[in-house]
Design an enzyme around this catalytic site. Structure first.
Site, PDB file in Angstrom:
ATOM      1  N   HIS A  53       0.826  -1.222   0.000  1.00 25.37           N
ATOM      2  CA  HIS A  53       0.000   0.000   0.000  1.00 25.37           C
ATOM      3  C   HIS A  53       0.856   1.268   0.000  1.00 25.37           C
ATOM      4  CE1 HIS A  53      -3.245  -2.763   1.267  1.00 25.37           C
ATOM      5  NE2 HIS A  53      -2.327  -3.262   2.069  1.00 25.37           N
TER       6      HIS A  53
ATOM      7  N   SER B 250      14.877  21.707 -16.369  1.00 24.60           N
ATOM      8  CA  SER B 250      13.673  22.488 -16.607  1.00 24.60           C
ATOM      9  C   SER B 250      14.072  23.807 -17.258  1.00 24.60           C
ATOM     10  CB  SER B 250      12.974  22.742 -15.273  1.00 24.60           C
ATOM     11  OG  SER B 250      12.183  23.908 -15.354  1.00 24.60           O
TER      12      SER B 250
ATOM     13  N   LYS C 228      16.103  21.885 -11.109  1.00 21.89           N
ATOM     14  CA  LYS C 228      15.455  20.613 -11.438  1.00 21.89           C
ATOM     15  C   LYS C 228      16.347  19.643 -12.191  1.00 21.89           C
ATOM     16  CE  LYS C 228      10.951  20.561 -11.615  1.00 21.89           C
ATOM     17  NZ  LYS C 228      10.014  19.679 -11.029  1.00 21.89           N
TER      18      LYS C 228
ATOM     19  N   GLU D  43       9.725   8.521 -16.993  1.00 25.37           N
ATOM     20  CA  GLU D  43       8.345   8.981 -17.232  1.00 25.37           C
ATOM     21  C   GLU D  43       7.885   8.639 -18.646  1.00 25.37           C
ATOM     22  OE1 GLU D  43       8.279  13.148 -16.202  1.00 25.37           O
ATOM     23  OE2 GLU D  43       8.908  12.724 -14.164  1.00 25.37           O
TER      24      GLU D  43
END
Ligand code: ARG
Length: 459
Positions: free
Chosen positions: A156, A277, A283, A290
């Site tokens: 979980h 970024s 970043k 992804e």
């Protein structure tokens, strides 16, 4: 417009109809397979006495020249032909005249395209298998190096029990082993030759289908000519196996994204596999992971698409099946790209072992072991569970971990606890005592590593 079937028609095909019908823009990928199939076909035609040896030799020589010219760029595959089969045959006839017209004896584009698709996907199965093998070798290395890299195991997405990084990665190893063997199964099931099925009902020529099959390295000929030209099960199976591979890569990517986040800091992705970024200078984004996760959708889409295309098609060949190609090509490119990039990404990532261990210590991942300790000292499990529940509550209240409690505090809640509780609850002990096969303990893990070592050596 160069069509093979103009004879029966009195009108030119409308240009839009022609374009809608044509497949050359994508089946040009098959030029090698198409020529290879044609060479096998004429070799068989000559061996069966249907054409002469010298006709065979002329055709084969010319087909090889066409192949060389396409490969060198001298001959371009253009939209002027309806499909790759027409392109090869028309060029053959242009070059050697009437002899070239014998190539299509005892053959239809229906069994021809069925053959090309099988040859093409068969080669790709081998390539994808080798990429999965490379990925598994990296996983195996990560497992061997991290038998004592402790981390929390989750259920979980809540810290559950301590495991090791080797054990966590080992779960993916099992998934990719299954993927690999699924690809082998598909190869073995699909490796039968449809050529000689004709349009749907075989031919009246005495074709030697066993010979054609063996010339093209198939196990043998397919056994029903109607099925041969309309079977795309192997495409469905392949896209299903690809979807499963992508699902595995996507789950792993998701974990890598989480582990790479500022909150976790379990791993750090290499600069080469991260992007920045345009606005936020701090970043370093896990774009590759992804994208792998994102591209899973398009591979699933290819499976859904082919299943839907096939569901209402009566026997035998129908033009709907031409739709099998673009989606399969796209899925193949996507899966190959994703596996290769994913492999590079995990091969170069750095592990932050200290953070992993710290995280494993902090989330009461040793609570089950505290209960097991009591059970080993004669307390029934259900009572032990509730006693440890009270320990955890006590710790949460004081913002400490189980290992921070004094023996007096332990004894106040349950007198069965003794000094050895501290070793029993150490990360090392919690992991190392779990040695049933499949568990993260070192004895169990070594057995699995030996099995995997042998598996990888025999790929
Ligand atoms: N382009 C077709 C395909 O991909 C080749 C077979 C054409 N056969 C036919 N009868 N029109 O399926």
């Amino acid at each position: 417009m160069a069509q093979l079937w103009g004879g029966r028609f009195t009108k030119e095909t409308d240009q839009l109809v022609y374009n809608f019908n044509a497949s050359i823009s994508f089946d040009k990928k098959f030029y090698k397979q198409d020529i290879r199939g044609s060479i096998a076909h004429v070799t068989m035609l000559a061996a069966s006495g249907i054409i002469t040896d010298s006709e065979r030799d002329d055709i084969i020589k010319c087909l090889n020249e066409i192949l060389a010219d396409v490969e060198s760029g001298k001959l371009e595959i253009t939209a002027e032909y309806e499909d790759i089969h027409s392109f090869v045959e028309a060029n053959l006839i242009d070059r050697i005249g009437d002899t070239g017209k014998k190539l299509h004896t005892g053959r239809s584009r229906n069994d021809q395209v069925a053959l090309d698709m099988r040859l093409y996907t068969r080669d790709e199965i081998v390539e994808v298998k080798s990429l999965v093998a490379d990925l598994m070798k990296v996983l195996h290395r990560l497992m061997k190096e991290n038998l004592k890299t402790y981390m929390p195991g989750f259920t979980h997405l809540q810290k559950a029990q301590p495991v090791t990084f080797a054990h966590h990665v080992g779960a993916y190893m099992e998934m990719f082993k299954r993927d690999y063997s699924r690809l082998t199964d598909i190869y073995n099931r699909m490796n039968y030759c449809p050529l000689g099925a004709g349009a749907l009902a075989g031919t009246t020529y005495p074709l030697d289908r066993d010979l054609t099959a063996s010339l093209l390295d198939f196990y043998g000929p397919t056994l029903n000519s109607m099925d041969s030209v309309s079977d795309r099960d192997y495409v469905i199976e392949l896209l299903s196996a690809f979807s499963t591979i992508m699902m595995h890569l996507s789950r792993f990517s998701e974990e890598i994204i989480i582990w790479n986040s500022n909150e976790y800091q379990f791993i750090e992705l290499d600069d080469a596999y991260s992007t920045g970024s345009s606005i936020m200078p701090q970043k370093k984004n896990p774009d590759i992971a992804e994208l792998v996760r994102g591209k899973t959708g398009r591979v699933y889409a290819s499976l859904t698409s082919i299943l839907t295309t096939m569901k209402g098609i009566p026997l035998a060949y129908n033009k709907d099946m031409q739709e099998d190609k673009e989606l399969t090509f796209d899925a193949i490119d996507t899966v190959k790209g994703c596996i290769a990039l994913f492999t590079g990404m995990i091969d170069t990532m750095k592990l932050n072992k200290e953070n992993m261990a710290k995280s494993a210590m902090n989330g009461f991942t040793n609570a089950t072991d505290a209960a097991d300790y009591l059970v080993n000292h004669g307390v029934p499990f259900r009572d032990a569970h509730s006693i440890v529940g009270r320990l955890v509550l006590y710790c949460i209240d004081k913002n400490i971990s189980l290992l921070d409690m004094t023996l007096e505090e332990y004894k106040e809640i349950c007198p069965v606890f003794e000094e050895d509780i501290y070793t029993a609850l150490s990360l090392e002990e919690c992991v190392e005592k779990r040695n049933t096969i499949g568990a993260p303990g070192p004895i169990a893990m070594q057995k699995v590593l030996d099995i995997n070592e042998e598996f990888l050596a025999n790929l």
